[in-house]
Design an enzyme around this catalytic site. Structure first.
Site, PDB file in Angstrom:
ATOM      1  N   SER A 150     -16.241  61.070  45.067  1.00 31.80           N
ATOM      2  CA  SER A 150     -15.897  60.779  43.804  1.00 31.80           C
ATOM      3  C   SER A 150     -14.901  61.841  43.067  1.00 31.80           C
ATOM      4  O   SER A 150     -15.199  61.827  41.693  1.00 31.80           O
ATOM      5  CB  SER A 150     -17.332  60.710  43.041  1.00 31.80           C
ATOM      6  OG  SER A 150     -18.022  59.582  43.439  1.00 31.80           O
ATOM      7  N   ASN A 160      -8.025  58.511  50.931  1.00 30.51           N
ATOM      8  CA  ASN A 160      -8.756  57.803  51.977  1.00 30.51           C
ATOM      9  C   ASN A 160      -8.695  56.246  51.615  1.00 30.51           C
ATOM     10  O   ASN A 160      -9.534  55.931  50.614  1.00 30.51           O
ATOM     11  CB  ASN A 160      -9.726  58.263  52.488  1.00 30.51           C
ATOM     12  CG  ASN A 160     -10.780  57.406  53.517  1.00 30.51           C
ATOM     13  OD1 ASN A 160     -10.006  56.800  54.202  1.00 30.51           O
ATOM     14  ND2 ASN A 160     -12.003  57.564  53.717  1.00 30.51           N
TER      15      ASN A 160
HETATM   16  C1  PEP Z   1     -13.973  59.372  50.664  1.00 32.50           C
HETATM   17  O1  PEP Z   1     -13.751  58.120  51.160  1.00 32.50           O
HETATM   18  O2  PEP Z   1     -13.990  60.156  51.742  1.00 32.50           O
HETATM   19  C2  PEP Z   1     -14.264  59.450  49.446  1.00 32.50           C
HETATM   20  C3  PEP Z   1     -14.761  60.610  49.001  1.00 32.50           C
HETATM   21  O3  PEP Z   1     -14.423  58.387  48.773  1.00 32.50           O
HETATM   22  P1  PEP Z   1     -14.875  58.490  46.845  1.00 32.50           P
HETATM   23  O4  PEP Z   1     -13.626  59.410  46.456  1.00 32.50           O
HETATM   24  O5  PEP Z   1     -14.369  57.101  46.581  1.00 32.50           O
HETATM   25  O6  PEP Z   1     -16.207  58.880  46.974  1.00 32.50           O
END
Ligand code: PEP
Length: 268
Positions: free
Chosen positions: A217, A16
């Site tokens: 994350s 994403n």
């Molecule tokens: C997300 O945008 O759905 C997400 C999980 O972001 P991150 O991996 O940066 O925590």
């Protein structure tokens, strides 16, 4: 590690990009990230609307799917600033993220709207990834199952069984998104198993087909642990998907954790 013969579902790793990169950077990404062509492995990137068309062109011949990050449930009308499923299809878009916590939090997206969008996505031939997850306050108060159950029930009770099995659910605890704080693989498995059980209560035939991702994350150092859990079929990766090499590493480690040996070289 899970043995390949014990794996019941496809592996689905999606990035994403949120509101990041540019059309030029997206084209470079399409040159740098070439996913392994393996049966049972689905990869996608969800990108800003402006990059959809050029990315589809740049990825010609690649198995990497291109997703949008939102859409409206109506076909057309007075909805300034919105994009419909048919407009996404016109650009060759393969799927769409729906109900991301950032859209729920900053743009007031409701469970009702998410259901309408999911139905429209499925009937339009788009793959929906529907995000669910609890806040830190809800988890600390022991209300995380209650919160996620209400999101999952509101979605699946509104879907027919044939629609239900086409939906991917992303469990994203809000406290783990963009914070560097990951749910432990046990916490993620516990909730993903609970999501599957809830789907089974509503649509017994669809529960074993629905793909469930974990998001929050995810990075190269934790993906194998997360993917070694039986109810977790994939990951929704935010920040770590912006770097093509890092994302390729995540995809490879995820596949291997599910017993899928990547044979060919990654890259063009
Ligand atoms: C997300 O945008 O759905 C997400 C999980 O972001 P991150 O991996 O940066 O925590």
């Amino acid at each position: 590690m899970i043995r390949e013969e014990d794996r019941m579902r496809d592996i689905f790793i999606a990035g994403n990009w949120k509101m990041n990169l540019s059309c030029e950077a997206a084209m470079q990404y399409a040159r740098d990230f070439w996913p392994p062509e393996e049966k049972g492995l689905i990869t996608a990137v969800a990108v800003p609307f402006t990059m959809l068309e050029s990315l589809e062109e740049g990825l010609e011949g690649s198995s990497l799917l291109v997703f949008a990050q939102n859409m409206h449930y109506e076909d057309s009308g007075a909805f300034t600033g919105e994009i419909s499923a048919s407009m996404l299809k016109e650009l060759g878009t393969d799927g769409v993220i729906l109900g991301h916590s950032e859209r729920r939090q900053y743009f007031g997206e409701t469970d009702e709207a998410v259901l309408l969008k999911a139905k429209k996505a499925v009937s339009s031939g788009l793959i929906p990834i529907v995000c669910v997850g609890e806040t830190l306050e809800e988890r600390d108060a022991g209300r995380h199952f209650e919160r996620v159950e209400s999101q999952v029930r509101s979605l699946f009770t509104g879907l027919d069984p044939e629609e239900a099995e086409k939906v991917t659910v992303a469990y994203e605890p809000i406290w783990a998104i963009g914070t560097g704080r990951t749910a432990s693989s046990d916490q993620a498995q516990e909730m993903c198993a609970f999501i599957r059980k809830t789907v089974r209560d509503i649509h017994p035939g669809a529960a074993d087909k629905v793909l469930i991702q974990y998001g929050g994350s995810v990075k190269a150092s934790n993906i194998a642990d997360i993917m070694s859990q039986p109810d977790i079929d994939g990951a929704l990766v935010g920040g770590a998907s912006l770097d093509p090499e890092g994302f390729a590493d995540i995809v490879r480690r995820a596949a291997e954790a599910k017993g899928l040996r990547i044979k060919g070289r990654q890259g063009r």
